[in-house]
Write an enzyme that holds these catalytic residues in place. Sequence first.
Site, PDB file in Angstrom:
ATOM      1  CD  GLU B  52      -6.021   9.619   0.395  1.00  0.00           C
ATOM      2  OE1 GLU B  52      -5.301   9.733  -0.621  1.00  0.00           O
ATOM      3  OE2 GLU B  52      -6.445   8.518   0.807  1.00  0.00           O
ATOM      4  CG  PHE B 114      -1.719  -2.656   7.149  1.00  0.00           C
ATOM      5  CD1 PHE B 114      -0.851  -2.698   6.068  1.00  0.00           C
ATOM      6  CD2 PHE B 114      -3.062  -2.389   6.912  1.00  0.00           C
ATOM      7  CE1 PHE B 114      -1.309  -2.490   4.775  1.00  0.00           C
ATOM      8  CE2 PHE B 114      -3.523  -2.173   5.627  1.00  0.00           C
ATOM      9  CZ  PHE B 114      -2.648  -2.225   4.554  1.00  0.00           C
ATOM     10  CD  GLN B 115      -3.661   1.283   4.962  1.00  0.00           C
ATOM     11  OE1 GLN B 115      -4.710   1.478   5.575  1.00  0.00           O
ATOM     12  NE2 GLN B 115      -3.574   1.308   3.641  1.00  0.00           N
ATOM     13  CE  LYS B 164     -11.172   0.022  12.381  1.00  0.00           C
ATOM     14  NZ  LYS B 164     -10.858  -0.957  11.338  1.00  0.00           N
ATOM     15  CG  MET B 482       6.856  30.105 -14.270  1.00  0.00           C
ATOM     16  SD  MET B 482       6.772  31.757 -14.998  1.00  0.00           S
ATOM     17  CE  MET B 482       5.299  32.402 -14.225  1.00  0.00           C
TER      18      MET B 482
END
Lengths: 188, 587
Positions: B52, B114-115, B164, B482
């Site tokens: 993502e 969940f999630q 949802k 760097m």
Amino acid sequence: MPNKSPSTHYPAQVLHEKTESHTLSVLVDNEPGVLARVIGLFSGRGYNIDSLTVSEVSHEAHLSRITMVTKGTPMVIDQIKHQLERLVPVHVVDDLTIVAQEAGHEKPLERELALAKVVGKGDRRVEALRIAEAFRAHVVDASTEHFVFELTGRISKIEQFLVLMQPLGLVEVARTGVAAISRGKEGM
Amino acid sequence: MAKIMTGAEMVIKALADQGVKHIFGYPGGAVLPIYDELVQQDKVEHVLVRHEQGAVHAAEGYARSTGDVGVVLVTSGPGATNAVTGLTDALMDSIPVVCITGQVPTHLIGNDAFQECDTVGITRPCTKHNWLVKNIDDLARVMHEAFYVAKSGRPGPVVVDVPKDIQFASGTYVGPSNIAHKTYRPQMKGDQNAIRQAVELLAAAKRPLFYTGGGVINSGDTATKLLRELAGMAGVPVTSTLMGLGAFPASHEQWLGMLGMHGTYQANLAMHDCDVMVCIGARFDDRITGRIDAFSPDSTKIHIDIDPSSINKNVAVDLPIIGDVAYVLEDMIRVWRNLAPDIDKKAQAAWWKQIDTWRAKDCLKYKANVDIIMPQYAIQRIYELTRERDTYITTEVGQHQMWAAQFYHFDEPNRWMTSGGLGTMGYGLPAAVGVQVAHPDSLVIDIAGDASVLMTMQEMSTAVQHNLPIKIFILNNQYMGMVRQWQQLLHGNRLSHSYMESLPDFVKLAEAYGCVGLRAEKPAELDDAIMEMVKVDRPVLFDCRVASLANCYPMIPSGEAHNKMLLGDDVDDELDSAVGEKGKVLV
Ligand SMILES: Cc1ncc(C[n+]2csc(CCOP(=O)(O)OP(=O)(O)O)c2C)c(N)n1
């Protein structure tokens, strides 16, 4: 002196301006999370909150007013105002301290309400009541062993009242934080 | 207009109505209803990423290279948390992104379902604004508002969190017409008095300078045209931040190069010595100012910005002008024309003469080498071999990024995509994916470092799947260059964990992904290999083996003023002693 610390590439903090206390009035949409946005901004950017009050002021328009007392250098106070204005649900931010100063006053009108529970018997009880009267505090609850006083006024007045009550059996305090408004006929 | 549909349908309909052609996303349980709608339509094309974070960077690349809003679709919980780095990156660099996240059903919010994660809580400080939609009747409006907020004023990322059950619920869809936000109205036009004063100050200047930033590019094509016009009329030298490269043509004689920590000698000295500085769409970031109390001590500072909170944040300015760059520059040009001022030609000639002596320092020069590819040389060759083409450059973060900024010259805006504010390693590869989606026929090159590129390497699969022929040009110095440079200069050359052990064989890795792997090890091979990379119409991983201990100069050392820059020449001897025998073997 230039920053001689070998391990940082960030510019050193500039510390020469004095900090001031300012009272800000913030008009916001009363929507979920709006207070979290304001408070998150303060903690995220390291600003101070000395006092904060919030309540809906217009039910139809769903507007809430947040009054906050904050400290910072003039540049930081200006930043705070602009950072607040960047929040999408914020309508107006007024720096009431500046409004007051521009109108020739020292401060905006500021009031706070405190509830103080004082427990005691005999002379201490009489003395507590006497001081409460002098401060124009109301008794809102009482028994033979306690009073609950309600006091409204400037912060300094409330602070002073609480100091005096301390030795007389002060056991609990609830304060609302500051509500403030500018003097004169101009609205926000 | 009003139509009954499900929440999932509304999301897609709103995207289509907003003119969205591509979205970058990754499915999961909490966005399945939206994915189900996606697959049944063909207005909005979905690009499946592999992480993502990659989706958000791709959307950023897409947005930055087109001027449109980039759109992301991810699931709840880990989908949303993985997007956080990208959102923060977009916030810091003012890139318009709309990120739609799935959420657990409303009745489970707060139950550690969940999630589940507190997406609006987590993303509140890293978005311009965010919404949790708890009522189907709000969904269409919020979707349109999200686009409005993302692209208006100072652009930025926004999140719309859609539970949802709201995706399944049905309600009335409203279109985008006349949906603006209730209160959010950025100020576009500048104050006319301030603009007049600014023109007067500029006209009276003896040593004027334009310091421009990403805001010019965000303002759009008109702004970049007007910038060229005003700079030309007033004969003012121009420098820019990392984010602003391309707004003013690098081939222009008034161009001084980038300023700041790794900016050019002439740009930083001009900043230090100028008498009137016009900051246009930039924000006095600490990479630019160095030591604040020694920053451009003698100049009158004018600051044009659409975001009032950028004014007086780091540096106190004399004349702020709040407004959109294009509007303000347009007004300045008009006022300048009317005023037809007599500029102090003699003083300005002296200023240019001074600038020329700084330029003569040739601050970017480096020691060429016939056996080893110098990283600067590699970028010069890419530039020479691709400048005539329709090319877009993205970068990762590190030395290679600064060398790209110094040695790849941009004459147009929107061609340069880099993570400036957040400095996110792993930005460039997915950003290149996004740029290539928007510009399928253009040449898109990610100038990468060996460490950064591993952070989002998985997006090579995205490129292969979607036939995106991005070119990942890795300046492989086997170090986090760097970091190693700072350790060398600031921490007694103790190279703590900055050596990249166990790097993969990038050519084999390319083949494993089903793309093309190329390698160059000697300067003599470089041109041919670059041309091969340019010609092949597939994604490429290019392993360019470069000198491992080269340092990026000029550099303003820690907490110093602009006129205390380190140039490559000054430090070579010191470095030799600092690097020591063991280090030298690696060169
Ligand atoms: C996500 C992330 N982690 C850490 C850093 C700190 N950092 C800045 S540059 C750099 C090294 C980059 O190495 P490489 O990609 O090989 O580029 P080089 O400097 O060698 O060109 C690191 C670790 C960062 N910018 N981003």
